[in-house]
Design an enzyme around this catalytic site. Structure first.
Site, PDB file in Angstrom:
ATOM      1  N   TYR A  49       0.339 -23.695 -17.821  1.00 40.01           N
ATOM      2  CA  TYR A  49      -0.098 -22.404 -18.338  1.00 40.01           C
ATOM      3  C   TYR A  49       1.121 -21.512 -18.514  1.00 40.01           C
ATOM      4  O   TYR A  49       1.958 -21.418 -17.610  1.00 40.01           O
ATOM      5  CB  TYR A  49      -1.082 -21.761 -17.346  1.00 40.01           C
ATOM      6  CG  TYR A  49      -1.604 -20.414 -17.784  1.00 40.01           C
ATOM      7  CD1 TYR A  49      -2.512 -20.302 -18.838  1.00 40.01           C
ATOM      8  CD2 TYR A  49      -1.193 -19.249 -17.142  1.00 40.01           C
ATOM      9  CE1 TYR A  49      -2.993 -19.061 -19.235  1.00 40.01           C
ATOM     10  CE2 TYR A  49      -1.680 -18.003 -17.531  1.00 40.01           C
ATOM     11  CZ  TYR A  49      -2.577 -17.915 -18.574  1.00 40.01           C
ATOM     12  OH  TYR A  49      -3.050 -16.687 -18.956  1.00 40.01           O
ATOM     13  N   ASP A  92       9.497 -22.378 -17.538  1.00 45.16           N
ATOM     14  CA  ASP A  92       8.654 -21.232 -17.227  1.00 45.16           C
ATOM     15  C   ASP A  92       8.655 -21.097 -15.703  1.00 45.16           C
ATOM     16  O   ASP A  92       7.982 -21.839 -14.993  1.00 45.16           O
ATOM     17  CB  ASP A  92       7.240 -21.456 -17.767  1.00 45.16           C
ATOM     18  CG  ASP A  92       6.329 -20.269 -17.486  1.00 45.16           C
ATOM     19  OD1 ASP A  92       6.647 -19.484 -16.565  1.00 45.16           O
ATOM     20  OD2 ASP A  92       5.299 -20.140 -18.164  1.00 45.16           O
ATOM     21  N   LYS A 112       6.241 -11.947 -12.106  1.00 48.28           N
ATOM     22  CA  LYS A 112       5.778 -11.919 -10.713  1.00 48.28           C
ATOM     23  C   LYS A 112       6.769 -11.290  -9.721  1.00 48.28           C
ATOM     24  O   LYS A 112       6.931 -10.089  -9.716  1.00 48.28           O
ATOM     25  CB  LYS A 112       5.417 -13.337 -10.252  1.00 48.28           C
ATOM     26  CG  LYS A 112       4.535 -14.088 -11.259  1.00 48.28           C
ATOM     27  CD  LYS A 112       3.101 -14.134 -10.884  1.00 48.28           C
ATOM     28  CE  LYS A 112       2.324 -15.079 -11.785  1.00 48.28           C
ATOM     29  NZ  LYS A 112       0.939 -14.702 -11.958  1.00 48.28           N
TER      30      LYS A 112
HETATM   31  N1  HOZ Z   1      -3.382 -16.504 -14.610  1.00 49.18           N
HETATM   32  C1  HOZ Z   1      -3.430 -16.180 -13.233  1.00 49.18           C
HETATM   33  C2  HOZ Z   1      -3.546 -17.397 -12.408  1.00 49.18           C
HETATM   34  N2  HOZ Z   1      -2.665 -18.447 -12.672  1.00 49.18           N
HETATM   35  C3  HOZ Z   1      -4.567 -15.258 -12.893  1.00 49.18           C
HETATM   36  C4  HOZ Z   1      -4.188 -13.859 -13.098  1.00 49.18           C
HETATM   37  C5  HOZ Z   1      -5.148 -12.851 -12.486  1.00 49.18           C
HETATM   38  O1  HOZ Z   1      -6.358 -13.010 -12.541  1.00 49.18           O
HETATM   39  O2  HOZ Z   1      -4.660 -11.887 -11.968  1.00 49.18           O
END
Ligand code: HOZ
Length: 432
Positions: free
Chosen positions: A143, A238, A266
């Site tokens: 992802y 990534d 992050k």
């Molecule tokens: N895409 C995030 C997990 N891999 C979730 C992001 C969220 O819901 O804060």
């Protein structure tokens, strides 16, 4: 009891699609309704009904020092007094850029943006401009944010909710993305041989963490580096999740591989919205206004995120930080593995550093094909039983558990004891 959470969710559903601002949070994959949180402190979260939880989501990674870390809170209070955004250069951008360049070996120059998604979409555009090619290679189950070109066979919410393809992405865009299985070097070698001259870049999570945690096979990342270099394909790591988490220099430090471009987010923002992309100077100098590849942002480099990030990265440079994180993570992983074994649960714990997943599977997963059969229903009942007992994990079988430096040994041991008790109950009532 989650009375206030329930009321808020009802209201939220009237106002916000699905009641949430990011899909996985809605608990759809595990059933039930999401909790609404009022505050966090260290490794603990408190919901609006006053219940306390040991948190292993940690805002999906940024909070490596825990919620409301005093040093960061103090810096933010000071920073806010000086103004929250200038839309103009400020000294903190330079300082954070310096810390990033010093920490991450593959980054000679860096551009700040506001999210991981922005970072990956900008890196993609840059790689295409630099190579003059259009095709992008990504791995199934990885992802990279909700970028059109990268939502193809994606992990995280797309995998969690079983969304086959997102309407709204033009077929012509999706066709430019070639998808391979993670950890399959031969597949990439074949593809590069056939179509290497058309491929602009390969983007990969060096440690896959959005289909659950899946470590790279020995030699996989080295192989990707070698083949991409041979075919002049830009290699993008990534590191939005792994950056500053697996080591100060991220996965590229751990595995000693220098990608051409790296995306970050992050932890970099100390819990504030942030993203960044950086890499070899020759490539980064194509970014406007130095070069011709346009990318911009009013809030990019805003002093709040910069100052929180600086405090975060400086603290991460203290000796012993990563050893402590490893010890805590190892303790949790060992305990959860033993708890599953004792209960006779078919489960596999995968881990790299402070990222781990307890898969309800009989064999170690190596890619999306082998991860996808994990028993998501069983995970759902495990998730809820743990939640009732005060442990908050990502509401999906296909996400990571995040250990932080704020977790205490006592909290970890309590988590393990809770898992032991929970898994045993599940054994006696297999699909309750
Ligand atoms: N895409 C995030 C997990 N891999 C979730 C992001 C969220 O819901 O804060």
């Amino acid at each position: 009891m989650a009375t206030l959470s329930r009321k808020l969710f009802e209201k939220a559903r009237e106002l916000i699609p699905g009641g949430v601002n990011s899909p996985v949070r809605a608990f759809k994959a595990v059933g039930g309704e999401p909790l609404f949180f009022a505050r966090g402190a260290g490794a603990l979260l408190y919901d609006v009904d006053g219940n306390e939880y040991i948190d292993y989501v940690m805002s999906w990674g940024p909070l490596i020092f825990g919620h409301a870390q005093p040093e960061i809170v103090r810096e933010l209070q000071e920073a806010a007094k000086d103004g929250t955004s200038f839309g103009a250069p400020n000294p903190h951008e330079v300082e954070l850029a310096r810390l990033v360049v010093e920490s991450v070996s593959g980054i000679e120059k860096v551009r700040m943006v506001n999210s991981g998604t922005e970072a990956t979409l900008s890196a993609l555009r840059l790689a295409r401009a630099f190579t003059g090619r259009e095709l992008v290679v990504k791995m199934e189950g990885c992802y990279h944010g909700h970028v059109d070109a990268l939502l193809v066979k994606a992990g995280s919410g797309v995998a969690t909710l079983g969304i086959p393809g997102t309407p709204g992405i033009p077929a012509r865009v999706a066709e430019q993305t070639l998808v391979l299985p993670y950890n399959d070097l031969d597949a990439f070698a074949r593809l590069a041989k056939e179509r290497g001259r058309e491929i602009a870049c390969l983007i990969v999570e060096p440690v896959a963490a959005n289909m659950g945690v899946i470590p790279p096979r020995r030699g996989y990342l080295e192989g990707l580096r070698e083949i991409t270099a041979k075919h002049d394909i830009v290699l993008i790591f990534d590191e939005v999740i792994t950056g500053f988490r697996l080591a100060l220099g991220g996965a590229q430090e751990l595995y000693r591989i220098s990608p051409d471009l790296t995306t970050l987010g992050k932890i970099l923002g100390g819990g504030l919205p942030i993203g960044a992309y950086g890499g070899r100077e020759e490539i980064m100098d194509r970014v406007a206004p130095e070069g011709d590849v346009y990318q911009a942002g009013t809030l990019a480099g805003n002093p709040l995120a910069m100052r929180a990030g600086i405090v975060m990265l400086k603290q991460l440079r203290q000796p012993g930080i990563y050893a402590k994180l490893e010890a805590l993570s190892e303790r949790l992983a060992r305990g959860l593995t033993a708890a599953a074994e004792e209960a006779g649960t078919p489960a596999r714990l995968t881990r790299v550093g402070s990222l781990m997943t307890l898969f309800f599977l009989g064999a170690d997963p190596t890619d999306w094909t082998t991860a996808a059969p994990a028993d998501a229903k069983r995970f759902g009942s495990y998730f809820h039983r743990m939640l009732e007992r005060g442990i908050y994990q990502a509401p999906s079988q296909f996400e990571a558990l995040f250990v932080s430096l704020a977790h205490t040994e006592e909290q970890i041991d309590r988590t393990i004891a809770t898992a032991r008790e929970t898994l045993k109950t599940m054994r006696w009532a297999p699909e309750a």
